[in-house]
Design a protein around this motif. Sequence first.
Motif, mmCIF file in Angstrom:
data_model
loop_
_atom_site.group_PDB
_atom_site.id
_atom_site.type_symbol
_atom_site.label_atom_id
_atom_site.label_comp_id
_atom_site.label_asym_id
_atom_site.label_seq_id
_atom_site.Cartn_x
_atom_site.Cartn_y
_atom_site.Cartn_z
ATOM 1 N N GLY A 207 0.789 -1.222 0.000
ATOM 2 C CA GLY A 207 0.000 0.000 0.000
ATOM 3 C C GLY A 207 0.820 1.270 0.000
ATOM 4 N N SER A 208 2.101 1.175 -0.273
ATOM 5 C CA SER A 208 2.917 2.393 -0.288
ATOM 6 C C SER A 208 3.258 2.792 -1.717
ATOM 7 C CB SER A 208 4.213 2.150 0.480
ATOM 8 O OG SER A 208 5.007 1.218 -0.217
ATOM 9 N N ILE A 209 3.775 4.006 -1.828
ATOM 10 C CA ILE A 209 4.358 4.408 -3.101
ATOM 11 C C ILE A 209 5.856 4.427 -2.887
ATOM 12 C CG2 ILE A 209 4.551 6.221 -4.819
ATOM 13 C CD1 ILE A 209 1.723 6.958 -4.337
ATOM 14 N N TYR A 210 6.545 3.586 -3.638
ATOM 15 C CA TYR A 210 7.951 3.329 -3.359
ATOM 16 C C TYR A 210 8.813 3.871 -4.486
ATOM 17 C CZ TYR A 210 11.758 0.767 -1.117
ATOM 18 O OH TYR A 210 12.899 0.436 -0.453
ATOM 19 N N ALA B 44 1.374 15.743 -16.141
ATOM 20 C CA ALA B 44 2.166 15.072 -15.111
ATOM 21 C C ALA B 44 1.398 15.108 -13.797
ATOM 22 C CB ALA B 44 3.516 15.756 -14.955
ATOM 23 N N ASN B 45 0.757 16.240 -13.536
ATOM 24 C CA ASN B 45 -0.029 16.381 -12.321
ATOM 25 C C ASN B 45 -1.227 15.445 -12.325
ATOM 26 O OD1 ASN B 45 0.228 17.848 -9.950
ATOM 27 N ND2 ASN B 45 -1.617 19.039 -10.451
ATOM 28 N N LEU B 46 -1.862 15.374 -13.483
ATOM 29 C CA LEU B 46 -3.016 14.486 -13.649
ATOM 30 C C LEU B 46 -2.597 13.054 -13.329
ATOM 31 C CD1 LEU B 46 -5.952 14.597 -14.801
ATOM 32 C CD2 LEU B 46 -4.963 13.916 -16.980
ATOM 33 N N LEU B 47 -1.428 12.689 -13.852
ATOM 34 C CA LEU B 47 -0.920 11.337 -13.666
ATOM 35 C C LEU B 47 -0.603 11.096 -12.190
ATOM 36 C CD1 LEU B 47 -0.309 9.124 -15.728
ATOM 37 C CD2 LEU B 47 2.090 9.697 -15.474
ATOM 38 N N LYS B 48 -0.020 12.126 -11.552
ATOM 39 C CA LYS B 48 0.322 12.036 -10.135
ATOM 40 C C LYS B 48 -0.932 11.748 -9.314
ATOM 41 C CE LYS B 48 3.622 15.009 -9.507
ATOM 42 N NZ LYS B 48 4.114 16.387 -9.367
ATOM 43 N N GLU C 69 -3.631 10.382 -10.345
ATOM 44 C CA GLU C 69 -4.110 9.024 -10.621
ATOM 45 C C GLU C 69 -3.301 7.994 -9.846
ATOM 46 O OE1 GLU C 69 -6.732 8.150 -11.973
ATOM 47 O OE2 GLU C 69 -7.352 10.037 -12.917
ATOM 48 N N ILE C 70 -1.976 8.236 -9.762
ATOM 49 C CA ILE C 70 -1.131 7.277 -9.037
ATOM 50 C C ILE C 70 -1.490 7.272 -7.555
ATOM 51 C CG2 ILE C 70 1.236 6.794 -8.310
ATOM 52 C CD1 ILE C 70 2.174 7.675 -11.061
ATOM 53 N N LEU C 71 -1.701 8.483 -7.005
ATOM 54 C CA LEU C 71 -2.113 8.559 -5.600
ATOM 55 C C LEU C 71 -3.450 7.860 -5.402
ATOM 56 C CD1 LEU C 71 -1.060 12.232 -4.792
ATOM 57 C CD2 LEU C 71 -0.081 10.138 -3.822
ATOM 58 N N GLY C 72 -4.344 8.047 -6.365
ATOM 59 C CA GLY C 72 -5.659 7.407 -6.294
ATOM 60 C C GLY C 72 -5.531 5.888 -6.286
ATOM 61 N N LEU C 73 -4.642 5.377 -7.115
ATOM 62 C CA LEU C 73 -4.445 3.933 -7.180
ATOM 63 C C LEU C 73 -3.951 3.413 -5.825
ATOM 64 C CD1 LEU C 73 -2.735 3.749 -10.674
ATOM 65 C CD2 LEU C 73 -4.856 2.584 -10.059
ATOM 66 N N ARG C 74 -3.027 4.175 -5.213
ATOM 67 C CA ARG C 74 -2.506 3.769 -3.913
ATOM 68 C C ARG C 74 -3.633 3.762 -2.880
ATOM 69 N NH1 ARG C 74 0.826 7.141 -0.383
ATOM 70 N NH2 ARG C 74 -0.889 8.585 -0.781
ATOM 71 N N ARG D 238 -6.646 3.231 -3.356
ATOM 72 C CA ARG D 238 -7.571 2.116 -3.576
ATOM 73 C C ARG D 238 -6.902 0.774 -3.291
ATOM 74 N NH1 ARG D 238 -9.183 5.538 -7.806
ATOM 75 N NH2 ARG D 238 -8.030 4.409 -9.399
ATOM 76 N N GLY D 239 -5.683 0.811 -2.745
ATOM 77 C CA GLY D 239 -5.081 -0.433 -2.250
ATOM 78 C C GLY D 239 -3.895 -0.960 -3.023
ATOM 79 N N ALA D 240 -3.524 -0.310 -4.125
ATOM 80 C CA ALA D 240 -2.398 -0.824 -4.895
ATOM 81 C C ALA D 240 -1.078 -0.369 -4.285
ATOM 82 C CB ALA D 240 -2.491 -0.335 -6.334
ATOM 83 N N THR D 241 -0.045 -1.151 -4.536
ATOM 84 C CA THR D 241 1.297 -0.730 -4.169
ATOM 85 C C THR D 241 1.973 -0.263 -5.454
ATOM 86 O OG1 THR D 241 1.316 -2.491 -2.534
ATOM 87 C CG2 THR D 241 3.430 -1.470 -3.063
ATOM 88 N N VAL D 242 2.666 0.864 -5.353
ATOM 89 C CA VAL D 242 3.262 1.412 -6.559
ATOM 90 C C VAL D 242 4.769 1.539 -6.382
ATOM 91 C CG1 VAL D 242 3.324 3.393 -8.134
ATOM 92 C CG2 VAL D 242 1.174 2.760 -7.014
ATOM 93 N N ILE D 243 5.514 0.976 -7.348
ATOM 94 C CA ILE D 243 6.957 1.203 -7.336
ATOM 95 C C ILE D 243 7.236 2.090 -8.528
ATOM 96 C CG2 ILE D 243 9.236 0.149 -7.628
ATOM 97 C CD1 ILE D 243 8.061 -2.444 -6.623
#
Lengths: 438, 308
Positions: free
Chosen positions: B30-33, B168-172, B174-179, B181-186
């Motif tokens: 559940g983190s952004i790594y 880039a902000n839009l993508l950021k 979305e990435i935070l949103g994914l996290r 919702r339970g995803a782990t992001v590397i």
Amino acid sequence: MSKTGLIIEREFAERVRKKSFIISTLLTPLFMIAMMVLPGILMMKGGSSTKSVVVIDNSPLQFVGTRLTSGKTVEFKLLGPDATLNDARMAYKSDYGILVIGSDILDNPQNLQLVLNEASSMSVEENIQSQIQSILRTERLKRYDLENMDQILADANVRVSGIQTLKNNDQEDSENMEETSTTTSWLMGLILGMLLYFILIVYGQQVLQSVIDEKQTRVLDVMVTSCTPFELMMGKILGIALVAALQIVIWAVLVIGASAFVMPLIAGADGMEAMTAAAQAASSTSEFSGLMLRFSDVSYLASLFLELLLYIVGGFLFYASMYAAIGSSVDTPQDAAQFNGIIMMPVIVAIMVMMSVMNDPNSDLVFWCSIIPFTSPIVMMARIPFGIPTWEIVVSLILLYISFILMTWVAARIFRVGVFMHGKKPTWKDLGSWIKMK
Amino acid sequence: MDSILRIENVSKTYTGHKALDDVSMEIPRGSIYGLLGPNGAGKTTLIRVVNHMTLPDCGKVWFQDHEITADDIYQIGYMPEERGLYKKMKVGEQAVFFARMRGMSKFNATRKLHQWFDRLGLSEWWDKKVEDLSKGMAQKVQFITTVVHEPKLLIFDEPFSGFDPINANLLKEEILGLRDRGATVIFSTHNMESVEEICDDITLINKSHNILSGPVDEIRRKAGGNTFQVIFSGDKEKFVSSVEGKATLIGESEGLIGGYTQQKIHIAQDSDIRPVIGALNDNVNLRSFQEIIPSMNDIFIRAVNGTL
């Protein structure tokens, strides 16, 4: 749907929708029809290819010149007994040439000259030689002054133009022996071998290109984390094989349809007559009629078709997998060129061996070449019409399909490693170690 | 720690050079790594080892509670640095193809993809060919195909390269949103600004070694080393005498607009800062007292140069 299935679907759809596919699918049969129609049209126009030869005959009573018969290749114009070469050279510049027959031709058959205004033509020379030879032979025989000379001559003039060959089988009744014709069989094999060769060149290259594209577009990083390289290779090969199959089926339908309905319209009634005549002329040779005869046997045709289909498909798949292996080991089509020749080598060997099948369809060379997968699809196709034991076909087919799977596996191995070696041309040693690599 | 991915002592040597040398790290669920490092440090090799594209010479990768298998890989969303799409294919069709390759049904993939396309403003491009897309749009499509099958673990290699600030902000987001919702992001990057903004934890790889690992806050605080910036007005002598023995001055003082002076000071690691503030408050007019937390950019450069 399996991943391989998905890749097949994608490769197939992408190619079939391309403009180039539609264009080549439509244009190729036009080209093929043109190839069929053109000789007929040329024949109709005829004449233009007949060479006219002026004859100066110094022999007694001009016995040679008077008996030369004009035909499709040569038309003879006999000059009077006092004509000289020098006059004729000036007067007949537009003719093909001037034939000078020596006065002692009967005893000295070498005393013949052909003065040409154009480039020499082998068929004209052969025509003249054979005519004069037969005239001289007859004349020399006549010198013995035998009774019924004319009848003897007519009787001796015999020509053997074909031999009926039968396939020996276990049945007692010799009536049931199947008729085979070496020439017919060979001709059929040759045509099919060439067909396979053509398919290999056109679609094999597409497999190569497709694998290289995968690397150049960099889709591969996503693909190799979605499926195994084997699934990817198999999907590509089978997808393109399906495109090839579709295109060939369309061509077959178009060509058959066109020759049945369209050609009479294009060529008109006169054209049809000429073409029928041409076909009849061709079919007077026993080989051609034999071929036609064999094609009319439906069950024979069905089994033959099935075997040939298995070889064409198997041969294509095997060679396509080799192309895939090459595509896997290089980055650009230019780099692929150095390996390309190596693939074509066995194909060329196979075609050369296929030519020798006619002499002996069961020689050791031919036998092994029809078992070994690199050459078997082409060589065996030429052998099948001669009637060969089923086990040989089964063994060679099994080997062919196993080799295809193995080669695809090898291609996948090379792909997996080759993918991450961008920018470096692999050596043969590299390739070996990539295959062994875990 | 509840980790989704654990990398244990992974080494990888290519002919002639060592791409990874005994690298270990643990990625909390559940983190952004953030996977940081200069070019050629071994980030991409590490990602490829995780993705099974390259096998390590030694070491292991654990996914959840087991050693990672090929089937796990297919459940990871991976966006490679070098983006690639089939050029001749239609955008929507291609997205559906990739989603199905990752195990989604055609129906489900189409439905989800339409939602994503709407969200990122790509709907009208569904039936266009990929070669007609701008680079940024192609990147968005690539992003969507990476996340549409809702993988537990997402790996982005340089996700922001090629995007304008708005996208880039839009993508950021979305990435935070994914996290959330339970995803782990590397994600691997050398864009340090994005690291500060969205990473929970990082690993810094340099010359094939893991040289720095941990939560971003902790790393920055540590790198700061108890340095403070003080802004005051009043007598400079008094300032110096009041901090004497409790803190050391760093550099020269600077005059600021409005008669203020700015001075950096360092306070020993274990000592309390309250006596310092108390003494300053008694002697000068204290305007601001703030810990200096170095930017990830500074930390990155100092770590790579070995001066951290």
